[in-house]
Design an enzyme around this catalytic site. Structure first.
Site, PDB file in Angstrom:
ATOM      1  N   SER A 162       0.877  -1.048   0.100  1.00 25.54           N
ATOM      2  CA  SER A 162       0.353   0.062  -0.132  1.00 25.54           C
ATOM      3  C   SER A 162       0.661   1.310  -0.101  1.00 25.54           C
ATOM      4  CB  SER A 162      -1.330   0.159   1.628  1.00 25.54           C
ATOM      5  OG  SER A 162      -1.882  -0.764   1.346  1.00 25.54           O
ATOM      6  N   ASP A 186     -18.421  -0.229  -0.130  1.00 21.68           N
ATOM      7  CA  ASP A 186     -16.401  -1.203   0.368  1.00 21.68           C
ATOM      8  C   ASP A 186     -17.869  -2.237   1.319  1.00 21.68           C
ATOM      9  OD1 ASP A 186     -14.399  -2.866   1.452  1.00 21.68           O
ATOM     10  OD2 ASP A 186     -14.130  -1.650   2.241  1.00 21.68           O
TER      11      ASP A 186
END
EC number: 3.4.16.4
Length: 627
Positions: free
Chosen positions: A327, A351
């Site tokens: 990330s 999400d």
């Protein structure tokens, strides 16, 4: 009848004698003329040639090796210096029986078979017969005394004092500074033998190798008169050598020590860069090794221990360690989304804990399996939401991701003076077609968007891409050298700066990175608590082994070396960056819990004033002392 008596012809005989005398004189004159012509040829016409030959019989030129330049950190702390040492030298042309002499040296100095084998290897190097070859180093006083007492039995052998490279910081800067070693056969073929006459060492790795031309210096010469046995009688002429240049690096010994202490006994790498200059402030590859072992020749035992160690201390993780960045590259993907107009700052994605491509049942999971609900770009960065970046990567496509992210140095060498650097890998359709002979699949685009899959980067590249964001797109190649005797290095082949259609996007992305550190839902909020300055950062976790679809990551069920890597990148202060840091902890599992606190330690050490030492308590007065 009696023969008539011949009357002697005196006139005729006188003529014969006279002719013979003339012939003899002519012959003598001819010989004399030939001798005079030969003398003229030798002493006049070829005077220079024979004079040189004559001089060479009694005059020899001996090289004087230059003193190697020293290496300092930015504060003048010595990282590499030259120390006096005594070596055993052998001049082969003066040794009548080399094998017998080596056997005698073995007996006198009580050497083992390994020592003799190494000694013979050094003698086998392609050196001129009249050049002294050092075959043993760091002689003890006892060994020097034994050679001196038996000098009459050892023609062609002498003990010589010389300077040997020494690294006072030992393992702390081994991967950055590197080390020197003896010139080997392969190096002997490529170097200028005149420039290295009398020199037995050359840079092997790191700064020592990259700046060899600056550090080496210029060889000097000494013309000496010798007798028939080669003993020096007097010095006729001397040309002094020119010492190598002293190098000052951007590295900071204090910050290096702080970084190593923060990393502790864990395997990993730390790189700290000064964004304005590109200067590398800290350079940690853990575990490390003592470079002093390599200078005069490392033993088979010591080298075997380093080579065979499961922790790979000889492996330079900063430059050659290739890791999925995880990330830590999401801020660059977010910038790409804004630049190409496929998303906006406020656009939201739902999400549920996973992401699915259209008409595909495979679920690409978020690290938070329960999902974060509706997330925009800022919240997605703070939470490191994978689902948001799967969606963004799908909208961008691999072609645009590759084009944009390559501008940040991902997939290429970025340093100015670190030749060992690996290029990493920023995958593309063309790369996969050429290397794997396979097409590119949409699912591979998704995992590239969260820094997984084929994508690989070095800790140096991660630190550089972070410094590039801190600089708002201005390129500064990472470099170790600050200046050589006051002269700064010239930057060459610098890639173009990263230009955005909307320059304000730089500030917005930095705001999202601050949210990671200071936001209520930031993944690294704990690491920023109490900081008197603002930090912009991004955590990351990179898989080492794949997890089956629907399975949970179970740390306890995995071997320690199969657990995820912990990563962190960031810079501070966010509004006026002074330092950019990349931290990679092998198998550390959590970027927020493990890697980010290491970076915070470096930020504090660099930005905050050093605490005043605690005053020593005065010893109690004698009458107040305990009985």
């Amino acid at each position: 009848m009696a023969k008539p008596i011949r009357i002697k012809d005196h006139l005729n005989e006188a003529g014969i004698v006279q002719r013979r005398i003339i012939l003899a004189v002519l012959f003598i004159l001819l010989l004399s003329g030939g001798l005079l012509a030969r003398m003229f040829w030798l002493q006049v016409v070829q005077y220079e040639h024979h004079s040189t030959l004559s001089e060479n019989n009694r005059v020899h030129v001996q090289p004087i090796p230059p003193s190697r330049g020293r290496i300092y950190d930015r504060n003048g702390v010595v990282l590499a210096e030259n120390r006096p040492s005594f070596s055993l030298n052998i001049t082969r042309e003066r040794v009548p029986d080399l094998d017998a002499t080596v056997a005698l040296v073995k007996e006198l100095l009580e050497l083992g078979d390994e020592d003799i084998e190494q000694l013979k290897r050094r003698l086998d190097q392609r050196r001129r017969p009249f050049e002294a070859v050092p075959v043993m180093f760091n002689l003890t006083e006892d060994q020097i005394a034994r050679i001196a007492v038996n000098q009459f039995r050892l023609p062609g052998i002498e003990v010589q004092a010389s300077f040997v490279r020494h690294y006072p910081q030992a393992e702390h800067f081994a991967h950055a500074v590197g080390y020197v070693g003896r010139i080997n056969e392969r190096e002997m073929e490529r170097i200028d033998r005149v420039a290295y006459a009398g020199t037995h060492y050359i840079g092997k790795t790191g700064v020592e190798r990259f700046y060899e031309d600056l550090l080496h210096g210029k060889v000097g010469y000494e013309e000496v008169e010798t007798n028939a046995r080669g003993r020096v009688l007097r010095v006729l002429k001397r040309t002094e050598p020119e010492s190598g240049k002293d190098l000052t690096l951007h590295l900071d010994s204090r910050l290096q020590a702080v970084a190593e202490e923060a990393l502790g006994a864990r395997r990993g790498a730390i790189v700290a860069i000064e964004p304005q200059t590109g200067g590398v402030l800290a350079y940690v590859s853990q575990p490390s090794f003592d470079p002093n072992l390599f200078v005069t020749g490392i033993s088979h035992k010591d080298y075997g221990a380093l080579r065979d160690s499961i922790d790979q201390p000889l492996f330079n993780r900063v430059l050659r360690g290739l890791y999925p960045p995880g990330s830590t590259i999401k801020q660059i993907v977010a910038l790409a989304g804004l630049e190409y107009g496929v998303t906006t700052r406020t656009a939201r994605v739902y999400d549920p804990g996973f992401y699915q491509l259209p008409n595909n049942s495979h679920k690409y999971r978020n690290w938070n399996r329960y999902g974060d609900g509706w997330v925009d770009m800022k919240l997605a960065m703070a939470r490191s939401n994978d689902t948001y970046f799967y969606d963004l990567a799908h909208k961008l496509g691999i072609d645009r991701m590759h084009e944009f992210m390559s501008q940040f140095g991902l997939g290429s060498r970025v340093s100015l003076d670190m030749f060992e650097e690996s290029a990493g890998l920023m995958p593309s359709r063309e790369w996969k077609r050429a290397s794997r002979r396979q097409p590119w699949y949409p699912g591979e685009t998704l995992i590239t968007g969260i820094g997984q899959g084929y994508m690989l980067a070095t800790p140096l590249q991660l630190a550089h891409s972070t410094a590039l964001i801190a600089n708002r797109g201005v390129w500064k190649r990472p470099r170790l050298l600050a200046h050589a005797d006051g002269v700064a290095p010239q930057e060459t082949d610098t890639p173009p700066d990263v230009k955005l259609k909307n320059p304000d996007d730089w500030d917005f992305i930095i705001d999202t990175m601050e949210e990671v550190m200071h936001g209520e839902r930031g993944t690294s909020r704990a690491a920023a608590l109490g900081a008197p300055y603002r930090i912009a950062g991004k955590t990351g976790t990179a898989q080492v082994v794949a997890i089956a679809q629907g399975a949970r990551y179970d740390s306890a069920a995995l071997q320690e070396r199969h657990r995820d890597h912990a990563l962190y990148v960031g810079f501070a202060p966010a509004d006026d960056p002074k330092i950019a840091v990349a931290v990679m902890v092998e198998n550390g599992e959590s970027g927020g819990r493990v890697a980010a606190p290491v970076a915070r330690t470096l930020f504090d050490a660099w930005l905050l004033p050093e605490p005043d030492p605690e005053p020593e308590e005065d010893a109690p007065a004698e009458e107040d002392a305990a009985p």
